[in-house]
Design an enzyme around this catalytic site. Structure first.
Site, short mmCIF file in Angstrom:
data_model
loop_
_atom_site.label_atom_id
_atom_site.label_comp_id
_atom_site.label_asym_id
_atom_site.label_seq_id
_atom_site.Cartn_x
_atom_site.Cartn_y
_atom_site.Cartn_z
CE LYS A 44 -2.89 -0.54 3.57
NZ LYS A 44 -4.10 -0.39 4.41
CE LYS A 46 -2.12 4.27 5.80
NZ LYS A 46 -3.54 4.48 5.73
N1 C2G Z 1 -10.91 6.65 9.18
C1 C2G Z 1 -11.97 7.44 9.63
N2 C2G Z 1 -11.71 8.66 10.13
C2 C2G Z 1 -10.45 9.14 10.23
C3 C2G Z 1 -9.36 8.34 9.79
C4 C2G Z 1 -9.62 7.08 9.27
O1 C2G Z 1 -13.14 7.02 9.56
N3 C2G Z 1 -10.24 10.36 10.74
C5 C2G Z 1 -11.22 5.33 8.61
C6 C2G Z 1 -10.81 5.23 7.14
O2 C2G Z 1 -11.81 5.81 6.31
C7 C2G Z 1 -10.70 3.72 6.95
C8 C2G Z 1 -10.28 3.23 8.34
O3 C2G Z 1 -10.48 4.33 9.26
O4 C2G Z 1 -11.99 3.16 6.64
C9 C2G Z 1 -8.83 2.80 8.41
O5 C2G Z 1 -8.04 3.85 7.92
P1 C2G Z 1 -6.50 3.48 7.53
O6 C2G Z 1 -5.87 2.76 8.64
O7 C2G Z 1 -5.89 4.71 6.96
O8 C2G Z 1 -6.73 2.39 6.38
P2 C2G Z 1 -6.49 2.54 4.83
O9 C2G Z 1 -5.09 2.90 4.56
O10 C2G Z 1 -7.59 3.38 4.30
O11 C2G Z 1 -6.65 0.99 4.35
O12 C2G Z 1 -8.20 -2.64 1.82
C10 C2G Z 1 -8.54 -1.42 2.44
C11 C2G Z 1 -7.34 -0.78 3.06
O13 C2G Z 1 -6.68 -1.67 3.95
C12 C2G Z 1 -7.77 0.48 3.81
#
Ligand code: C2G
Length: 130
Positions: A44, A46
């Protein structure tokens, strides 16, 4: 039993994540979180501060989270949903529309992101205050 699933890295756990879990769990009776492994995070592009095991430990301590499984690939969602008899797939709305193909297998719900908080912001803020 209505089963919900969501996916993510959940690094530097914060209240935006907790509010997502709270709302996702409220949609059913059981919440599975597919947690991105360290290897998948590299795919990803990340980097996570905490390892998979550390992030898994934290998620399992959250009252809204029932089961944590590893997320190793983008493509595993369909089989996860089928194999775990999932009724609802949930993601934050920064992903809106991106997983609509899963509507063939379960309900797909995009929840509003919690404003003004993100792992990236936390990292940047800490860096600037050192
Ligand atoms: N999220 C949220 N509010 C925030 C930050 C994050 O609702 N202020 C939600 C994101 O929308 C996501 C979840 O928390 O649904 C996890 O965010 P991340 O850890 O950044 O995950 P991401 O990189 O989006 O990975 O296959 C899907 C991926 O693994 C998603």
């Amino acid at each position: 039993m209505k089963k919900v699933i969501t996916y993510g890295t959940f690094d530097l756990l914060h209240y935006g994540h907790i509010l997502l879990f709270q709302r996702a769990k409220a949609l059913g009776d059981h919440l599975t979180v597919a947690l991105s492994t360290d290897t998948f995070n590299q795919i990803k592009g990340k980097g996570a501060y905490f390892s998979y095991e550390e992030r898994k430990l934290m998620l399992e301590a959250i009252r809204y989270v029932d089961t944590v499984i590893p997320e190793n690939t983008w493509e595993q969602k369909q089989s996860d949903i089928i194999d775990n008899h999932v009724d609802i797939f949930v993601m934050g709305d920064d992903w809106k529309g991106k997983f609509d193909e899963l509507k063939e297998y379960c309900e797909v719900i995009y929840l509003s992101r919690t404003p003004d908080i993100s792992t990236t912001t936390i990292k940047k803020t800490i860096k600037n205050t050192d």
